[in-house]
Write a protein that holds these residues in place. Structure first.
Motif, PDB file in Angstrom:
ATOM      1  N   ASN A 208       0.844  -1.197   0.000  1.00  0.00           N
ATOM      2  CA  ASN A 208       0.000   0.000   0.000  1.00  0.00           C
ATOM      3  C   ASN A 208       0.876   1.243   0.000  1.00  0.00           C
ATOM      4  OD1 ASN A 208       0.716  -0.279   2.921  1.00  0.00           O
ATOM      5  ND2 ASN A 208      -0.584   1.524   3.105  1.00  0.00           N
ATOM      6  N   CYS A 209       0.260   2.350  -0.353  1.00  0.00           N
ATOM      7  CA  CYS A 209       0.897   3.674  -0.318  1.00  0.00           C
ATOM      8  C   CYS A 209       2.062   3.740  -1.306  1.00  0.00           C
ATOM      9  CB  CYS A 209       1.325   4.007   1.120  1.00  0.00           C
ATOM     10  SG  CYS A 209       1.196   5.768   1.501  1.00  0.00           S
ATOM     11  N   GLY A 210       2.936   4.740  -1.131  1.00  0.00           N
ATOM     12  CA  GLY A 210       4.086   4.881  -2.027  1.00  0.00           C
ATOM     13  C   GLY A 210       3.687   5.507  -3.344  1.00  0.00           C
ATOM     14  N   ALA A 236      -3.047   1.361  -3.738  1.00  0.00           N
ATOM     15  CA  ALA A 236      -2.107   2.373  -4.230  1.00  0.00           C
ATOM     16  C   ALA A 236      -2.594   3.773  -3.897  1.00  0.00           C
ATOM     17  CB  ALA A 236      -1.946   2.239  -5.740  1.00  0.00           C
ATOM     18  N   ASN A 237      -1.635   4.687  -3.784  1.00  0.00           N
ATOM     19  CA  ASN A 237      -1.990   6.106  -3.693  1.00  0.00           C
ATOM     20  C   ASN A 237      -2.543   6.571  -5.039  1.00  0.00           C
ATOM     21  OD1 ASN A 237      -0.979   6.242  -1.117  1.00  0.00           O
ATOM     22  ND2 ASN A 237       0.893   7.339  -1.667  1.00  0.00           N
ATOM     23  N   ALA A 238      -3.225   7.707  -5.027  1.00  0.00           N
ATOM     24  CA  ALA A 238      -3.664   8.307  -6.291  1.00  0.00           C
ATOM     25  C   ALA A 238      -2.481   9.063  -6.904  1.00  0.00           C
ATOM     26  CB  ALA A 238      -4.845   9.236  -6.050  1.00  0.00           C
ATOM     27  N   GLY A 274      -7.564   1.596  -2.452  1.00  0.00           N
ATOM     28  CA  GLY A 274      -6.703   2.756  -2.644  1.00  0.00           C
ATOM     29  C   GLY A 274      -6.094   3.214  -1.337  1.00  0.00           C
ATOM     30  N   CYS A 275      -5.057   4.047  -1.463  1.00  0.00           N
ATOM     31  CA  CYS A 275      -4.431   4.637  -0.277  1.00  0.00           C
ATOM     32  C   CYS A 275      -4.541   6.161  -0.399  1.00  0.00           C
ATOM     33  CB  CYS A 275      -3.006   4.119  -0.128  1.00  0.00           C
ATOM     34  SG  CYS A 275      -2.337   4.308   1.542  1.00  0.00           S
ATOM     35  N   CYS A 276      -3.524   6.887   0.032  1.00  0.00           N
ATOM     36  CA  CYS A 276      -3.611   8.350   0.114  1.00  0.00           C
ATOM     37  C   CYS A 276      -4.141   8.997  -1.164  1.00  0.00           C
ATOM     38  CB  CYS A 276      -2.252   8.946   0.422  1.00  0.00           C
ATOM     39  SG  CYS A 276      -1.472   8.263   1.872  1.00  0.00           S
ATOM     40  N   GLY A 277      -5.052   9.933  -0.994  1.00  0.00           N
ATOM     41  CA  GLY A 277      -5.560  10.696  -2.130  1.00  0.00           C
ATOM     42  C   GLY A 277      -6.699  10.028  -2.881  1.00  0.00           C
TER      43      GLY A 277
HETATM   44 ZN   LIG Z   1      -0.958   6.110   1.548  1.00  0.00          ZN
END
Ligand SMILES: [Zn+2]
Length: 292
Positions: A208-210, A236-238, A274-277
């Motif tokens: 996740n993330c990155g 995943a992040n956006a 999804g992760c951040c954004g």
């Molecule tokens: Zn994230």
């Protein structure tokens, strides 16, 4: 049905998107403890959980990423660890009902064994306490995420596995080096993650993330090359975060993220979110790409 049964039917499950950036959009200020919102702004947090259920998520997380005692202590809230985690899980369970899954989010403590910041036992106790409270509040999954150190991730997995009946997911954060190889900040490769996390007792492993979703295709391939049978989760992040006028911006639109879903399926992903954004709309469009 348990998540294991659903995955056995070759169903690809949809998880949720960001919580942290969503809370900021709802007015949380930079210095605030995000997890205290479970108590002080319960209806806002519930609204996030409900938005993801409406977007089609089969699994939603909890607003408890930083709610280990070690992390909450930075806000002087260590003594409220159990209360905060139980509230986090109960909010998500209220939104999820009985047919969807609640994954209690557990993030890094910010303390490094390598640096002597903390002992193994202190880490184990902190993660156990959090996982138990999340299960009591209604989580049926514990997701240990955004990890970069193998030792901390292993202790978190063991603590959750040995003290709860929950399904255990662990996801680490990778970035791609100039040679195209993936490593966490602490130098862990996807293959090394798979070996250690299986040994620690994880049921589902992933990332996740990155970076954005496109790089996750390579991460899934490396995980599958290391173990073809372990279920893989990707959030995943956006896109890669960009800092513009002091604000963090994520540029990948729902449509852009959804366009990579077929390649992730081909690579062997089992749970996608999804992760951040990312927003409920990102999740809805990924769901569409999954044929929902
Ligand atoms: Zn994230």
């Amino acid at each position: 049905m348990t998540i294991h049964d659903e995955l056995k039917q070759n169903k690809i499950l949809l998880s949720d998107g960001a919580w942290g950036t969503f809370l900021q959009a709802k007015g949380m200020s930079p210095g605030e403890c995000p997890e205290l919102w479970n108590i002080d702004h319960r209806s806002d947090v519930l609204n996030i959980a409900e938005s993801y259920i409406k977007a089609g998520s089969d699994i939603i997380e909890t607003n408890s990423f930083g709610a280990s005692r070690l992390k909450l202590s930075q806000y002087g809230l260590g003594d409220r660890t159990v209360e905060i985690n139980r509230a986090a899980a109960s909010i998500s369970r209220e939104a999820a009902g009985i047919n969807k899954h609640v994954a209690g989010s557990v993030g890094p403590t910010g303390k490094m064994l390598l640096m002597g910041d903390v002992t193994e036992l202190e880490l184990y106790d902190s993660f156990s306490e959090q996982a138990i409270a999340l299960e009591k509040g209604g989580a049926d999954i514990i997701i240990i995420e955004t990890m970069s150190a193998l030792d901390e991730a292993s202790i978190a997995v063991k603590a959750a596995r040995e003290n709860t009946e929950c399904v255990i997911i662990v996801t680490m954060t990778f970035s791609k080096d100039p040679q195209g190889r993936f490593f966490t900040m602490m130098g862990v490769s996807p293959a090394e993650m798979v070996i250690s996390m299986k040994e620690a007792g994880a049921h589902i492993i992933g990332s996740n993330c990155g970076n954005g979703i496109e790089d996750m295709i390579g991460v899934v391939k490396e995980i599958k090359a290391a173990d073809n049978n372990i279920p893989v989760m990707i959030q995943a992040n956006a896109g890669t975060p960009e800092f513009i006028d002091g604000v963090t911006v994520y540029r990948e639109t729902p449509g852009m993220m959804a366009s990579f879903v077929p390649q992730l399926i081909k690579a062997g992903v089992n749970i996608l979110g999804g992760c951040c954004g990312t927003t409920p709309e990102h999740i809805r469009q990924m769901g569409k790409a999954l044929g929902r």
